[in-house]
Design an enzyme around this catalytic site. Structure first.
Site, mmCIF file in Angstrom:
data_model
loop_
_atom_site.group_PDB
_atom_site.id
_atom_site.type_symbol
_atom_site.label_atom_id
_atom_site.label_comp_id
_atom_site.label_asym_id
_atom_site.label_seq_id
_atom_site.Cartn_x
_atom_site.Cartn_y
_atom_site.Cartn_z
ATOM 1 N N ASN A 2 -10.025 -39.472 55.351
ATOM 2 C CA ASN A 2 -10.403 -40.532 56.285
ATOM 3 C C ASN A 2 -10.459 -40.000 57.714
ATOM 4 O O ASN A 2 -9.632 -39.189 58.119
ATOM 5 C CB ASN A 2 -9.409 -41.696 56.200
ATOM 6 N N ASP A 20 -10.499 -42.259 60.238
ATOM 7 C CA ASP A 20 -10.149 -43.425 61.059
ATOM 8 C C ASP A 20 -8.875 -43.273 61.892
ATOM 9 O O ASP A 20 -8.605 -44.073 62.788
ATOM 10 C CB ASP A 20 -10.073 -44.699 60.190
ATOM 11 N N HIS A 69 -11.669 -34.247 56.951
ATOM 12 C CA HIS A 69 -13.029 -34.565 57.385
ATOM 13 C C HIS A 69 -13.103 -34.873 58.882
ATOM 14 O O HIS A 69 -14.083 -35.444 59.351
ATOM 15 C CB HIS A 69 -13.593 -35.746 56.563
ATOM 16 N N CYS A 117 -18.238 -30.927 71.758
ATOM 17 C CA CYS A 117 -19.443 -30.563 72.510
ATOM 18 C C CYS A 117 -20.349 -29.660 71.665
ATOM 19 O O CYS A 117 -19.882 -28.702 71.059
ATOM 20 C CB CYS A 117 -19.052 -29.861 73.813
ATOM 21 N N THR A 147 -9.369 -42.879 46.473
ATOM 22 C CA THR A 147 -10.564 -42.040 46.628
ATOM 23 C C THR A 147 -11.342 -42.021 45.322
ATOM 24 O O THR A 147 -10.754 -41.967 44.248
ATOM 25 C CB THR A 147 -10.233 -40.603 47.095
ATOM 26 N N SER A 148 -12.675 -42.059 45.449
ATOM 27 C CA SER A 148 -13.521 -42.087 44.249
ATOM 28 C C SER A 148 -13.560 -40.719 43.577
ATOM 29 O O SER A 148 -14.013 -40.597 42.451
ATOM 30 C CB SER A 148 -14.930 -42.544 44.619
#
Ligand code: OAD
Ligand code: ZN
Length: 248
Positions: free
Chosen positions: A103, A105, A120, A128, A190-191
């Protein structure tokens, strides 16, 4: 939910000294953040290759940024849920604890976990495209799209891993070391279809670890794991720490 499996899972978690947790979008679903796949998933409305690839960004950075800006708005309004907080309790109780998350988030940080590997990346970080400078920016909504680098003024991108991009080997290595050293691994929400996270449960099984899956549904890995608990992570995870030794 199957009470016997829950009881077995609770015992495994209680007796583990070193634990690894792998989370996906499902753990944040009860916080109101949409998952990717399934009927209400983000990939229902837009194809990942049109938004979450370097090619999509090169073609239309503003379009990609608008999508991330909207996700930032959803995420900033969300609060961690009991599933997130249960993992904080677990970290406080275990000798070894590593939380690997797909995640972006940042909710695991907000709820208070410390040893987190954000495989991720993180949606609150800018990177930048010119000088590589990475920094946190919590402006919502963003005034300027695409945002400019604080340091050199060139275009930034979200510091997340897109499809067709490579996760740094040092990050993968940290995950492998944690899995190597654990007794129990929990795979939550999670899939299990995006690599390399998808194979981490298998890696744990192959090296003799007990693997417990917590998910609303079955996944490609379900049959391989020691236990699979069907249900909401925000309801199942608190069951572990409530009954863990030393909990008052
Ligand atoms: P997915 O959307 O693929 O899967 C979410 C999983 O969570 C599903 O298996 C659901 O059954 C489960 N789920 C939903 N609500 C739940 C709940 N309350 N409790 C327990 N389980 C629940 O999300 P991920 O597996 O995280 O990558 O997706 C992996 C990667 O694919 C993401 O990091 C993202 C995406 O494309 C990139 O963008 C690179
Ligand atoms: Zn710069």
């Amino acid at each position: 939910m199957d009470k016997e499996s829950l009881e077995q899972a609770r015992e495994l978690v209680e007796n583990a000294n070193n634990i690894v947790i792998l989370t996906g979008a499902g753990i944040s679903a009860e916080s109101g953040i949409p998952t990717f796949r399934g009927d209400q998933g983000l990939w229902k409305d837009i194809r990942p290759e049109d938004i979450a690839t370097p090619e999509a960004f090169a073609k239309d950075p503003k379009f990609v940024w608008e999508w991330y800006d909207l996700r930032r708005q959803t995420i900033i309004e969300a609060e961690p849920n009991p599933g997130h907080y249960a993992l904080v309790e677990l970290e406080n109780k275990k000798e070894g604890f590593t939380l690997i998350t797909q995640n972006i988030d940042g909710l695991h940080k907000r709820s208070g976990n410390k040893n987190i590997i954000e495989m991720h990346g993180n949606i609150w970080q800018m990177r930048c495209t010119k000088c590589g400078h990475i920094y946190f920016d919590y402006e919502v909504p963003l005034k300027q799209l695409p945002p400019s680098c604080k340091k050199c003024g060139e275009m930034t991108r979200p510091n997340v891993v897109w499809f067709n991009e490579i996760i740094p080997m040092s990050t993968i290595d940290a995950c492998v070391i944690a899995i190597d050293n654990c007794d129990v691994m929990l795979i939550v929400g999670t899939s299990g279809v995006v690599e390399p996270a998808a194979s981490m449960g298998l890696m744990a099984v192959r090296t003799g670890k007990k693997v417990i899956e917590i998910n609303l549904d079955t996944t490609p890995g379900t049959g391989l794991y020691h236990l699979s608990l069907r249900g909401k992570s925000g309801e199942i995870l608190p069951e572990f720490y409530k009954h863990t030794k030393g909990y008052n």
